[in-house]
Design a protein around this motif. Structure first.
Motif, PDB file in Angstrom:
ATOM      1  N   UNK A 131      25.153  39.420  35.765  1.00  0.00           N
ATOM      2  CA  UNK A 131      26.188  40.455  35.780  1.00  0.00           C
ATOM      3  C   UNK A 131      27.280  40.032  36.752  1.00  0.00           C
ATOM      4  N   UNK A 132      28.519  40.041  36.273  1.00  0.00           N
ATOM      5  CA  UNK A 132      29.626  39.612  37.122  1.00  0.00           C
ATOM      6  C   UNK A 132      30.887  40.334  36.722  1.00  0.00           C
ATOM      7  N   UNK A 133      31.878  40.181  37.529  1.00  0.00           N
ATOM      8  CA  UNK A 133      33.189  40.744  37.264  1.00  0.00           C
ATOM      9  C   UNK A 133      33.878  39.869  36.217  1.00  0.00           C
ATOM     10  N   UNK A 134      34.384  40.475  35.140  1.00  0.00           N
ATOM     11  CA  UNK A 134      34.956  39.703  34.040  1.00  0.00           C
ATOM     12  C   UNK A 134      36.473  39.562  34.117  1.00  0.00           C
ATOM     13  N   UNK A 135      37.136  40.254  35.035  1.00  0.00           N
ATOM     14  CA  UNK A 135      38.585  40.139  35.193  1.00  0.00           C
ATOM     15  C   UNK A 135      38.911  39.891  36.653  1.00  0.00           C
ATOM     16  N   UNK A 136      40.060  39.311  36.876  1.00  0.00           N
ATOM     17  CA  UNK A 136      40.527  39.077  38.236  1.00  0.00           C
ATOM     18  C   UNK A 136      42.029  39.298  38.281  1.00  0.00           C
ATOM     19  N   UNK A 137      42.534  39.649  39.454  1.00  0.00           N
ATOM     20  CA  UNK A 137      43.983  39.756  39.616  1.00  0.00           C
ATOM     21  C   UNK A 137      44.582  38.363  39.608  1.00  0.00           C
ATOM     22  N   UNK A 138      45.738  38.236  38.991  1.00  0.00           N
ATOM     23  CA  UNK A 138      46.426  36.951  38.991  1.00  0.00           C
ATOM     24  C   UNK A 138      47.635  37.043  39.904  1.00  0.00           C
ATOM     25  N   UNK A 139      47.919  35.977  40.594  1.00  0.00           N
ATOM     26  CA  UNK A 139      49.035  35.992  41.551  1.00  0.00           C
ATOM     27  C   UNK A 139      50.383  36.022  40.858  1.00  0.00           C
ATOM     28  N   UNK A 140      50.526  35.253  39.799  1.00  0.00           N
ATOM     29  CA  UNK A 140      51.801  35.161  39.094  1.00  0.00           C
ATOM     30  C   UNK A 140      51.600  35.567  37.641  1.00  0.00           C
ATOM     31  N   UNK A 141      51.587  36.873  37.363  1.00  0.00           N
ATOM     32  CA  UNK A 141      51.373  37.287  35.983  1.00  0.00           C
ATOM     33  C   UNK A 141      52.478  36.754  35.073  1.00  0.00           C
ATOM     34  N   UNK A 142      52.121  36.529  33.842  1.00  0.00           N
ATOM     35  CA  UNK A 142      53.092  36.038  32.855  1.00  0.00           C
ATOM     36  C   UNK A 142      54.240  37.032  32.720  1.00  0.00           C
ATOM     37  N   UNK A 143      55.453  36.530  32.730  1.00  0.00           N
ATOM     38  CA  UNK A 143      56.632  37.374  32.561  1.00  0.00           C
ATOM     39  C   UNK A 143      56.865  37.547  31.068  1.00  0.00           C
ATOM     40  N   UNK A 144      56.975  38.791  30.636  1.00  0.00           N
ATOM     41  CA  UNK A 144      57.179  39.075  29.220  1.00  0.00           C
ATOM     42  C   UNK A 144      58.653  38.949  28.860  1.00  0.00           C
ATOM     43  N   UNK A 145      58.911  38.476  27.656  1.00  0.00           N
ATOM     44  CA  UNK A 145      60.279  38.413  27.155  1.00  0.00           C
ATOM     45  C   UNK A 145      60.750  39.841  26.879  1.00  0.00           C
ATOM     46  N   UNK A 146      62.063  40.065  26.730  1.00  0.00           N
ATOM     47  CA  UNK A 146      62.546  41.416  26.402  1.00  0.00           C
ATOM     48  C   UNK A 146      61.903  41.973  25.125  1.00  0.00           C
TER      49      UNK A 146
END
Length: 104
Positions: A3-18
């Motif tokens: 059992x473990x954590x399946x998500x983590x915070x990312x430092x530089x999230x992907x920037x979405x296009x308009x």
């Protein structure tokens, strides 16, 4: 699988296009700062431990892939790509959902 954590915070999230911002406007902005910790090396173990389908004969009809570092649960396939569905492991392990979704 332990059992473990399946998500983590990312430092530089992907920037979405308009266009993506408009299309994914319904998604909470915080969701774009989470990335899966499941990688391709986890997949053999997941395939052994998690049943995806209602009957075992159908298991080989589905491909299991790890999300890339910039993929998010709400993302959809591009028009020219094979259709896919990102899901949390818990959909199969805790909720018992199986493919195909014939009830829908």
């Amino acid at each position: 699988m332990e059992k473990k954590k399946f998500c983590q915070n990312v430092r530089n999230p992907r920037v979405l296009s308009p266009a993506e911002r408009e299309f994914y406007g319904w998604v909470d902005a915080e969701d774009f700062t989470q990335s899966s910790v499941i990688t391709a090396r986890h997949l053999p173990e997941l395939r052994r431990e998690i049943r995806l389908t209602q009957d075992l004969a159908s298991e080989r009809d589905y491909m299991l892939e790890a999300a890339g570092p910039s993929d998010r649960l709400s993302f959809r396939a591009a028009e020219d790509r094979t259709h896919f569905l990102w899901v949390y492991v818990e959909l199969f392990t805790r909720l018992g959902v199986r493919l195909p979704f014939t009830e829908f």
